[in-house]
Design a protein around this motif. Structure first.
Motif, PDB file in Angstrom:
ATOM      1  N   VAL A  31      15.855  58.699  27.765  1.00  0.00           N
ATOM      2  CA  VAL A  31      15.781  59.551  26.331  1.00  0.00           C
ATOM      3  C   VAL A  31      14.854  60.649  26.583  1.00  0.00           C
ATOM      4  O   VAL A  31      15.149  61.690  26.108  1.00  0.00           O
ATOM      5  N   TYR A  32      13.894  60.771  27.066  1.00  0.00           N
ATOM      6  CA  TYR A  32      12.948  61.853  27.480  1.00  0.00           C
ATOM      7  C   TYR A  32      13.508  62.991  28.268  1.00  0.00           C
ATOM      8  O   TYR A  32      13.372  64.205  27.994  1.00  0.00           O
ATOM      9  N   PHE A  35      15.869  64.728  26.021  1.00  0.00           N
ATOM     10  CA  PHE A  35      15.227  65.642  25.325  1.00  0.00           C
ATOM     11  C   PHE A  35      14.939  66.924  25.919  1.00  0.00           C
ATOM     12  O   PHE A  35      15.038  68.033  25.098  1.00  0.00           O
ATOM     13  N   THR A 256      21.270  53.622  27.908  1.00  0.00           N
ATOM     14  CA  THR A 256      20.471  54.596  26.867  1.00  0.00           C
ATOM     15  C   THR A 256      21.136  55.880  26.569  1.00  0.00           C
ATOM     16  O   THR A 256      21.465  56.329  25.340  1.00  0.00           O
ATOM     17  N   VAL A 260      22.581  57.250  22.761  1.00  0.00           N
ATOM     18  CA  VAL A 260      22.256  58.617  22.405  1.00  0.00           C
ATOM     19  C   VAL A 260      23.479  59.462  22.176  1.00  0.00           C
ATOM     20  O   VAL A 260      23.856  59.883  20.852  1.00  0.00           O
ATOM     21  N   SER A 265      19.879  56.225  16.547  1.00  0.00           N
ATOM     22  CA  SER A 265      18.526  56.941  16.785  1.00  0.00           C
ATOM     23  C   SER A 265      17.781  56.354  17.936  1.00  0.00           C
ATOM     24  O   SER A 265      17.940  55.413  18.413  1.00  0.00           O
ATOM     25  N   THR A 266      16.845  57.112  18.407  1.00  0.00           N
ATOM     26  CA  THR A 266      15.942  56.927  19.609  1.00  0.00           C
ATOM     27  C   THR A 266      15.089  55.510  19.089  1.00  0.00           C
ATOM     28  O   THR A 266      14.922  54.484  19.923  1.00  0.00           O
ATOM     29  N   SER A 267      14.730  55.623  17.750  1.00  0.00           N
ATOM     30  CA  SER A 267      13.861  54.300  17.477  1.00  0.00           C
ATOM     31  C   SER A 267      14.880  53.039  17.484  1.00  0.00           C
ATOM     32  O   SER A 267      14.410  51.762  18.108  1.00  0.00           O
ATOM     33  N   LEU A 269      17.549  52.580  19.222  1.00  0.00           N
ATOM     34  CA  LEU A 269      17.822  52.478  20.595  1.00  0.00           C
ATOM     35  C   LEU A 269      16.713  51.510  21.332  1.00  0.00           C
ATOM     36  O   LEU A 269      17.094  50.605  21.847  1.00  0.00           O
ATOM     37  N   LEU A 270      15.474  52.065  21.180  1.00  0.00           N
ATOM     38  CA  LEU A 270      14.505  51.291  21.763  1.00  0.00           C
ATOM     39  C   LEU A 270      14.284  49.793  21.139  1.00  0.00           C
ATOM     40  O   LEU A 270      14.212  48.896  22.076  1.00  0.00           O
TER      41      LEU A 270
END
Length: 418
Positions: A31-32, A35, A256, A260, A265-267, A269-270
Motif C-alpha cells: 500500500v505504501y 502511494f 493488497t 486497492v 479503502s486502506t483502513s 483493507l487492513l
C-alpha cells in the motif's frame, strides 16, 4: 498438547517470519509503495504490475540458489550457519526500508527485493529443520501449530502497526513516517522471535564434512537431479506443489494491490487482512487435526478446491462485501495448505538429505512463484481488471489438484534408509 523445547523454538520462528510476510509482503509495504509511486505519476495498474514483477525477480534469485544452498546445508552444522546468514540479510534490508526517502519508489523496490531474498532463503533452511526437531508422526501437528502461531503473532504486530499508522504515532509524526517506524518494528519483532530458534534448534541429521564442500555439493546436487526420478512420490508431489503453491503465494503477494484496485479503502483493507489472520489460526490447527484423522493428501485436495472456488468467485466480485468474503475464504485454507505441504514433504524424503531435498522443494515452490505474479500482472494489464488476474490463477490450482490426486497417501512411518 505438549511440545519439546526444540519444537517450541521452531514453532516460534513462524511467529517471527509471519510478521514480515503480513506487513512487508502483503499488507503495509504494498500500500505504501502504491502511494509513493502513485504520487510520482505511476498508474494504479502499473504499480500493481511492478510489485508483481519485483516479487517474481526476488523469488527467481532464491530459486536459482535453492538447490545449491540446500546441498551445502546438509553438511552437519551448515544448516544453522546458512540459516543465520540469510536471516541477518533479511533483517538488515528490512531495517533499511526505514531510511528510504518517501519520494524514492524505485529504492523501495530495490531494498524490498534484497529483504525478500533474505527472508525466503532463511525459510528454506527453517523448513528443512522440521526433520531435526520432531518425529514423522508429529509433522502435521508441529507444522500446523507453526503456521497457526505465526498467524496470531503477525496479527498482534499488525494491530500495533494499524494503531500507529491510523493515529500517526499518536499525533507525533505523519502517516508516511509512522509506516517507516512500522518497518523498523517488524525488523525487531522478526529478530526477537528468532532468538529461540538460534539458541535451541540444532541439526541432528546431516552428512559429514568433505574436503571440498563446494565441489561435493555441486556433485551431489547433480547426482540428485539424475536420480530424483526414482523418488516417484517426491517428484509427483513437487510437480503438484509447483502449481498449487504458486496460486497460493500469488494471492498472498497481490492481495493488497488487488484490493486497492477494487476501490477498497486502506483502513478496510487492513482490517480484512487482520481478520484473515485471526481466522487462519484455528483453521490451520483444524487442518492439522483432520490430516491426522483423514490423511494429509485428502486435506490438501480440499484446500486446493477452496482456492479454486476463490479464483472463480473473483470474477463476480463487485463490492467491499465480496472482498470480505474472499479474505475469509483465503484465511480458511491458507495456513492449512502451507503447513500440510511442508509436513507431507518432510515425511517422504531421506532425513540426512533433508536440506538438499528442501532445496528442490523450494526451487519448485519459488520458480512457481515467478510464474504466478507474472500471469496475474500480464492478465491484469491486458484486461485492465485485477479480477481477471485472480481468475487466471485457476489453471494453476486445476493442474496442482490433478497431480496431487494421482499421488497416494503417505503412512506416518516411512523408510529413511535412502
Amino acid at each position: 498438547m505438549k511440545f519439546t523445547k526444540e519444537e517450541k523454538s521452531w514453532i516460534l520462528y513462524d511467529c517471527a517470519n509471519s510478521a514480515y510476510s503480513l506487513i512487508i509482503v502483503t499488507a503495509i509495504l504494498p500500500v505504501y509503495f502504491k502511494f509513493v509511486a502513485g504520487n510520482a505519476g505511476v498508474s494504479a495498474h502499473d504499480t500493481t504490475a511492478y510489485w508483481g514483477y519485483v516479487s517474481s525477480f526476488s523469488t527467481l534469485i532464491v530459486s536459482l540458489l535453492a538447490p545449491f544452498l540446500g546441498a551445502l546445508g546438509d553438511y552437519l552444522g551448515n544448516k544453522k550457519r546458512f540459516f543465520r546468514y540469510s536471516l541477518f540479510i533479511g533483517l538488515l534490508m528490512t531495517a533499511a526500508l526505514f531510511f528510504v526517502p518517501t519520494n524514492q519508489w524505485q529504492w523501495l523496490l530495490v531494498i524490498y527485493t534484497f529483504s525478500h531474498i533474505g527472508y525466503q532463503a532463511a525459510n528454506l533452511f527453517y523448513d528443512a529443520f522440521i526433520t531435526d526437531v520432531t518425529r514423522n508422526e508429529r509433522n502435521d501437528l508441529v507444522s500446523s501449530y507453526g503456521f497457526g502461531i505465526g498467524y496470531i503473532g503477525s496479527a498482534s504486530l499488525f494491530v500495533v502497526a494499524m494503531l500507529l499508522i491510523t493515529t500517526s504515532t499518536f499525533g507525533l509524526t505523519s502517516a508516511p513516517q509512522a509506516i517507516r517506524i512500522v518497518f523498523m518494528l517488524t525488523t525487531l519483532w522478526w529478530f526477537l522471535f528468532s532468538l529461540p530458534m538460534l539458541r535451541n534448534v540444532e541439526q541432528h541429521y546431516g552428512l559429514p564434512h568433505p574436503k571440498s564442500a563446494l565441489k561435493e555439493s555441486c556433485q551431489r546436487m547433480l547426482a540428485t537431479l539424475r536420480k530424483i526420478r526414482h523418488y516417484k512420490q517426491v517428484l509427483g508431489f513437487m510437480l503438484a506443489y509447483f502449481f498449487f503453491i504458486d496460486g497460493v503465494d500469488t494471492i498472498i503477494t497481490m492481495a493488497t494491490a488487488f484490493g486497492v484496485d477494487m476501490g477498497v479503502s486502506t483502513s478496510t483493507l487492513l482490517v480484512v487482512l487482520l481478520v484473515l489472520n485471526i481466522v487462519a489460526f484455528p483453521c490451520t490447527l483444524i487442518y492439522g487435526r483432520l490430516a491426522q484423522r483423514y490423511g494429509t493428501r485428502i486435506m490438501l485436495l480440499i484446500a486446493i478446491t477452496v482456492y479454486l472456488f476463490i479464483c472463480v468467485y473473483a470474477l463476480f466480485m463487485k463490492t467491499v462485501l465480496d472482498f470480505w468474503i474472499l479474505g475469509i475464504l483465503v484465511g480458511s485454507s491458507q495456513g492449512g495448505i502451507q503447513a500440510l505441504s511442508r509436513s507431507y514433504f518432510a515425511r517422504i524424503i531421506p532425513k540426512k538429505q533433508a536440506n538438499e531435498f528442501f532445496g528442490f522443494y523450494n526451487i519448485f515452490g519459488k520458480f512457481s512463484g515467478v510464474l504466478g505474479p507474472v500471469l496475474f500482472s500480464v492478465t491484469t494489464q491486458l484486461t485492465g481488471r485485477s479480477q481477471m488476474g485472480i481468475a487466471s490463477l485457476a489453471v494453476l490450482f486445476l493442474l496442482g489438484g490433478f497431480f496431487m490426486f494421482r499421488l497416494r497417501e503417505v503412512p506416518v512411518a516411512v523408510s529413511e534408509k535412502e
